[in-house]
Design a protein around this motif. Structure first.
Motif, mmCIF file in Angstrom:
data_model
loop_
_atom_site.group_PDB
_atom_site.id
_atom_site.type_symbol
_atom_site.label_atom_id
_atom_site.label_comp_id
_atom_site.label_asym_id
_atom_site.label_seq_id
_atom_site.Cartn_x
_atom_site.Cartn_y
_atom_site.Cartn_z
ATOM 1 N N SER A 124 0.842 -1.197 0.000
ATOM 2 C CA SER A 124 0.000 0.000 0.000
ATOM 3 C C SER A 124 0.877 1.246 0.000
ATOM 4 N N PHE A 125 0.350 2.315 -0.594
ATOM 5 C CA PHE A 125 1.039 3.599 -0.589
ATOM 6 C C PHE A 125 0.721 4.415 0.667
ATOM 7 N N ASP A 126 -0.058 3.862 1.593
ATOM 8 C CA ASP A 126 -0.402 4.598 2.810
ATOM 9 C C ASP A 126 0.867 5.051 3.533
ATOM 10 N N SER A 129 4.059 9.674 1.448
ATOM 11 C CA SER A 129 4.590 11.040 1.495
ATOM 12 C C SER A 129 5.254 11.341 2.833
ATOM 13 N N LEU A 152 2.540 -4.033 -4.583
ATOM 14 C CA LEU A 152 1.609 -2.934 -4.808
ATOM 15 C C LEU A 152 0.570 -3.302 -5.867
ATOM 16 N N LYS A 154 -1.891 -1.185 -6.874
ATOM 17 C CA LYS A 154 -2.374 0.029 -7.538
ATOM 18 C C LYS A 154 -1.260 1.067 -7.641
ATOM 19 N N ILE A 155 -1.484 2.038 -8.522
ATOM 20 C CA ILE A 155 -0.608 3.202 -8.624
ATOM 21 C C ILE A 155 -1.299 4.338 -7.887
ATOM 22 N N SER A 156 -0.603 4.925 -6.932
ATOM 23 C CA SER A 156 -1.243 5.937 -6.090
ATOM 24 C C SER A 156 -1.046 7.352 -6.632
ATOM 25 N N GLU A 157 -2.058 8.184 -6.420
ATOM 26 C CA GLU A 157 -1.949 9.593 -6.782
ATOM 27 C C GLU A 157 -0.966 10.325 -5.876
ATOM 28 N N ALA A 158 -0.510 9.669 -4.818
ATOM 29 C CA ALA A 158 0.517 10.271 -3.958
ATOM 30 C C ALA A 158 1.783 10.561 -4.758
ATOM 31 N N GLN A 180 -4.803 2.073 -14.257
ATOM 32 C CA GLN A 180 -3.999 2.686 -13.200
ATOM 33 C C GLN A 180 -2.930 3.596 -13.787
ATOM 34 N N LYS A 183 -3.108 7.742 -14.136
ATOM 35 C CA LYS A 183 -2.714 8.709 -13.111
ATOM 36 C C LYS A 183 -1.354 9.330 -13.406
#
Length: 255
Positions: A124-126, A129, A152, A154-158, A180, A183
């Protein structure tokens, strides 16, 4: 980066994880300000590969791997007390205490425009940042991120926070939706991308889809994007071959 900071320095701090309601080393370090220096040297990539990390918040708790070139670091300090929120007790403060008797270690951040987070077990990208803010002196200047060989989906918008990003490695993850990729079109300087070894690279029109979606790319999966590649991708887009694949997949899902 094993941080050893006197606990009393955090008596006026409240750095609380929304998910766990506990202190996070990464969240505390992310708030620390680098020492001012107008002539900072840029060091090698901060290498946090093979650190057995399972979540992003694990990275600030570890030290980067040693490489052929020495890291360039800057000391970091707490902001003035007047700007810091209040504190609540937490067991996680122990992560900030040096276990060696009488020794205290000044926390640092790394001066680099590249970071390796590969070969871990990140799913997860949680906290992405926050982790970068805790590790790097100036994460907004990042040009190269390696997240390959993780879990992972997904690709995160982060990732879109890093507008200077030129190279992004995402190969050998478990990304299964070609959409994905959409983004990443918002990263104006992205020139090199890897996605091979994900489920998406077996999709019909995969390479053409990525090329048309991110026209600024110059390399995909370590292969240069040629004029012939772009012409073929344009033809596929005109014929709506890729779009047809999307509709078929959606219809199959609805059934």
């Amino acid at each position: 980066m094993e941080v050893a900071v006197p606990t009393k320095q955090f008596d006026h701090y409240e750095v609380e994880s929304v998910a766990s309601k506990r202190y996070s080393v990464g969240e505390i370090l992310a708030r620390m300000k680098p020492e001012e220096d107008n002539f900072k040297e840029i060091g090698p990539p901060a290498d946090f590969s093979f650190r057995d990390a399972r979540k992003m918040s694990d990275f600030p708790r570890t030290t980067p791997r040693e490489g052929p070139h020495a890291y360039v670091t800057v000391d970091v300090f707490l902001p003035p007390e007047s700007t810091a929120p209040s504190v609540t007790p937490s067991a996680d403060r122990k992560d900030l205490e040096n276990q060696e008797e009488g020794a205290q270690k000044q926390p640092v951040k790394y001066c680099s425009r590249a970071i390796r987070l590969s070969n871990n077990s990140i799913a997860s990208f949680d906290g992405f940042s926050t982790a970068l803010q805790a590790i790097l002196d100036a994460p907004d200047t990042l040009e190269w991120i390696d997240l390959s060989f993780n879990d992972l989906p997904k690709i995160s918008e982060a990732l879109l926070e890093y507008k200077n990003l030129k190279v992004l490695y995402l190969h050998a993850n478990v990304i299964d939706s070609i959409q994905q990729v959409d983004k990443l079109a918002a990263l104006p300087n992205l020139k090199t991308l890897t996605l091979h070894g994900n489920f998406v690279d077996g999709a019909k029109g995969y390479r053409q889809y990525v090329i048309t979606t991110i026209p600024q790319l110059q390399y995909l999966d370590f292969s240069r994007i040629t004029k012939a590649d772009r012409d073929k991708a344009g033809t596929w887009k005109t014929l709506k071959i890729i779009g047809h694949q999307k509709k078929k997949k959606r219809a199959a899902t609805e059934e």
